[in-house]
Write an enzyme that holds these catalytic residues in place. Structure first.
Site, short mmCIF file in Angstrom:
data_model
loop_
_atom_site.label_atom_id
_atom_site.label_comp_id
_atom_site.label_asym_id
_atom_site.label_seq_id
_atom_site.Cartn_x
_atom_site.Cartn_y
_atom_site.Cartn_z
N HIS A 36 0.49 -1.26 -0.14
CA HIS A 36 -0.11 0.34 -0.35
C HIS A 36 0.84 1.12 -0.15
O HIS A 36 1.47 1.11 0.82
CB HIS A 36 -0.78 0.26 1.32
CG HIS A 36 -0.05 -0.69 2.13
ND1 HIS A 36 -0.13 -1.52 3.30
CD2 HIS A 36 0.81 0.85 3.20
CE1 HIS A 36 0.84 -0.71 4.37
NE2 HIS A 36 0.67 0.12 4.47
N ARG A 66 13.68 -5.49 3.78
CA ARG A 66 13.18 -6.21 5.06
C ARG A 66 11.27 -5.80 4.55
O ARG A 66 11.25 -4.53 4.57
CB ARG A 66 12.35 -5.48 6.23
CG ARG A 66 11.93 -6.29 7.61
CD ARG A 66 10.44 -4.83 8.16
NE ARG A 66 10.14 -5.12 8.87
CZ ARG A 66 8.44 -4.55 8.69
NH1 ARG A 66 8.38 -3.34 8.31
NH2 ARG A 66 7.67 -4.92 9.80
N ASP A 113 7.56 -5.31 3.84
CA ASP A 113 6.42 -4.61 5.57
C ASP A 113 4.82 -5.93 4.80
O ASP A 113 5.01 -6.10 3.54
CB ASP A 113 6.16 -3.29 4.77
CG ASP A 113 5.25 -2.95 6.18
OD1 ASP A 113 4.86 -3.45 7.44
OD2 ASP A 113 3.67 -2.75 5.75
N GLU A 131 7.79 -9.82 6.92
CA GLU A 131 6.83 -9.08 8.48
C GLU A 131 6.34 -10.36 8.26
O GLU A 131 4.61 -10.01 7.33
CB GLU A 131 6.76 -8.07 8.48
CG GLU A 131 6.23 -8.05 9.84
CD GLU A 131 4.71 -6.83 9.77
OE1 GLU A 131 4.40 -6.61 11.16
OE2 GLU A 131 4.79 -6.27 8.47
N HIS A 180 9.32 -2.39 16.67
CA HIS A 180 8.04 -0.60 16.87
C HIS A 180 6.93 -1.74 16.63
O HIS A 180 5.95 -0.98 16.35
CB HIS A 180 8.56 0.39 15.09
CG HIS A 180 7.90 -0.73 14.10
ND1 HIS A 180 8.64 -1.45 13.92
CD2 HIS A 180 6.89 -0.50 13.14
CE1 HIS A 180 8.56 -2.28 11.90
NE2 HIS A 180 6.66 -1.38 12.52
N ASP A 181 6.67 -2.64 16.80
CA ASP A 181 5.03 -2.77 16.57
C ASP A 181 4.55 -3.60 18.23
O ASP A 181 3.30 -4.07 18.16
CB ASP A 181 4.71 -4.13 15.31
CG ASP A 181 4.72 -2.96 13.81
OD1 ASP A 181 4.36 -2.04 14.04
OD2 ASP A 181 5.36 -3.68 13.05
N ASP A 214 2.18 0.73 20.71
CA ASP A 214 2.34 1.71 19.89
C ASP A 214 1.26 3.20 19.87
O ASP A 214 0.08 1.93 20.09
CB ASP A 214 2.00 0.90 18.21
CG ASP A 214 1.72 1.73 17.31
OD1 ASP A 214 2.34 3.11 18.00
OD2 ASP A 214 1.26 1.48 16.61
N ARG A 254 7.77 3.62 20.60
CA ARG A 254 8.41 4.48 20.11
C ARG A 254 9.01 5.51 20.21
O ARG A 254 9.30 6.55 19.38
CB ARG A 254 7.22 4.38 18.56
CG ARG A 254 6.73 3.46 18.38
CD ARG A 254 6.25 4.18 16.09
NE ARG A 254 5.32 2.69 16.35
CZ ARG A 254 4.48 2.26 14.79
NH1 ARG A 254 4.70 3.55 14.47
NH2 ARG A 254 4.39 1.35 14.92
#
Length: 432
Positions: A133, A212, A214, A244, A308-309, A353, A357
């Site tokens: 996306h 990497r 997404d 991922e 980060h997730d 999240d 972060r």
């Protein structure tokens, strides 16, 4: 008792040999370091501000470049950068232009300098590729908003009605998890495919060491990723392509798509045993660990405990120093490439999240560096770098009478991580 032997490479390319020797350091660029050497136009929050979904801290590539010696001093030899391309979000998973560095982060020259310096220090660099996306600000999608069905890019997306409901009402086009800000590409369109493949090729030619990917499972098309692999490997056969994938990953690990996946199955097992308020027992933990490292699986996984997730280790339920130490010992003892999320080495806090972060507290670093976790992580990295058995050895997981043994063997060399279900916290030791 079960054993895991080194997988036999399959497909046109095997997984790159360097990855099994890698220790990754993941960086969220907006929050790692803001160097005064680059001045972005705009207004940013103070560095010690708590993060929200929208606020921008102004971390930049020059700041990352200034801290590369620090990263290398940990014993790390690879970095994974969250998205760095032009975007109007602080996380940059809303890509506006895949061929431009975000101006908040710096310039193309800054990027080239970063990669060159990283390589000089022995650090490989992989980038985050968001190919499922894009952003509403992406040129081709913006064309649809301006020209409607007359746009030359009308087939780049999955549109179900006109005019587009991009800012009000229910979106009438496919988008990631229903978020109108993230229109989903039509990857059946040859022009879209060529565009996305050219993005991968462009940055490979600028010197990166891999991608990497997404949410690659949401491009539900093996042929797309097979072609992506062919294009990337044609430029650099040693490039690392890691996906991922949160669930069972076998589909993508046949040797013709990815070289590995982010090993969330490993993370789930560790959390269920060490950090869940209703933990699984050690026997079930042994079973789930084996499931995360099945015999004969192709490639090299990127093993992680935080990203980060996810909630940071120090902020998980039931977290304490002993449990965090055991989790990290597992991370560095098992096959694959360990990945440290920035700040993990100083025990940074962070909930769900966007709280996970937070900005790296460089002003408090001298004090936080004295925390026991800092030297402990460095010692684990040093041990893994020293002992080839931890990188190349076979894996055996054995459980009996409340004791779990994880054994790595290479020739006559053997190392064992022994865990006993002691109360209140499991006890563990590493035996050579």
């Amino acid at each position: 008792m079960s054993k895991n032997v080194s997988p036999v490479p399959s497909g046109r390319f095997s997984a790159p040999a360097w990855v099994k020797d890698a220790v990754f350091y993941q960086i969220f660029p907006d929050r790692f370091c803001r160097s005064a050497k680059y001045k972005a136009v705009g207004k940013f929050v103070d560095w010690d501000t708590l993060p929200t979904r929208e606020n921008m801290f102004g971390g930049n590539l020059a700041g990352i470049c200034e801290k590369l010696e620090y990263i290398a001093s940990l014993g790390v030899n690879a970095i994974y950068l969250c998205p760095i391309f032009k975007s109007n979000s602080n996380h940059r998973y809303h890509t506006v232009d895949y061929f431009e560095i975000d101006p908040v982060l710096g310039t193309l020259k800054d990027f080239d300098t970063l990669v060159k310096k990283a390589h000089k220090l022995g650090l490989r660099v992989i980038l985050d590729g968001v190919f499922n996306h894009c952003s509403r600000g992406f040129f081709q999608f913006n064309s649809l908003m301006e020209l409607g069905k007359n746009s030359p890019y009308v087939d780049w997306f999955h549109v179900h009605g006109w005019p587009l409901h991009a800012y009000s009402g229910k979106p009438n086009y496919d988008c990631w998890w229903g978020y109108p800000a993230l229109p989903k590409f039509n990857t059946d369109n040859p022009d879209v495919r060529d565009y996305l493949f050219s993005v991968g090729e462009y940055w490979m030619k600028r010197g990166i060491d891999g991608w990497r990917l997404d949410v690659p499972n949401e491009i539900d098309d093996d042929s797309f990723w097979q072609e992506f692999r062919r294009r990337i490997k044609a430029i650099n056969p040693d490039a690392y392509i890691v996906g991922e994938i949160w669930d069972e990953p076998s589909r993508w690990l046949q040797g013709d798509q990815f070289d590995g996946v982010m090993n969330y199955q490993f993370r789930k097992a560790v959390l269920a045993y060490l950090f869940d308020e209703k933990p699984i027992d050690v026997a079930e933990f042994a079973k789930r660990l084996q499931g995360a490292f099945p015999e004969g699986r192709f490639g090299v996984p990127m093993n992680l405990l935080g990203s980060h997730d996810t909630i940071r280790l120090a902020s998980l339920p039931c977290s304490n120093l002993q449990r965090v130490k055991l989790a990290l010992a597992l991370l560095f003892f098992l096959p694959g490439a360990p990945c440290i999320y920035y700040g993990e080495e100083i025990g940074m806090l962070g909930g769900k999240d966007p709280d996970n972060r937070r900005a790296f507290p460089w002003d408090k670093f001298p004090e936080m560096q004295k925390a026991p976790i800092y030297d402990y992580i460095k010692s684990l990295i040093a041990l893994r770098n020293k002992e080839r058995v931890l990188r190349d050895g076979s894996l055996e997981i054995a459980y009996s009478a409340g004791r779990l043994e994880i054994v790595r063997t290479l020739g006559k060399k053997k190392m064992t991580l022994a865990i006993s279900a002691a109360k209140p916290d499991p006890a563990f030791e590493i035996n050579d």
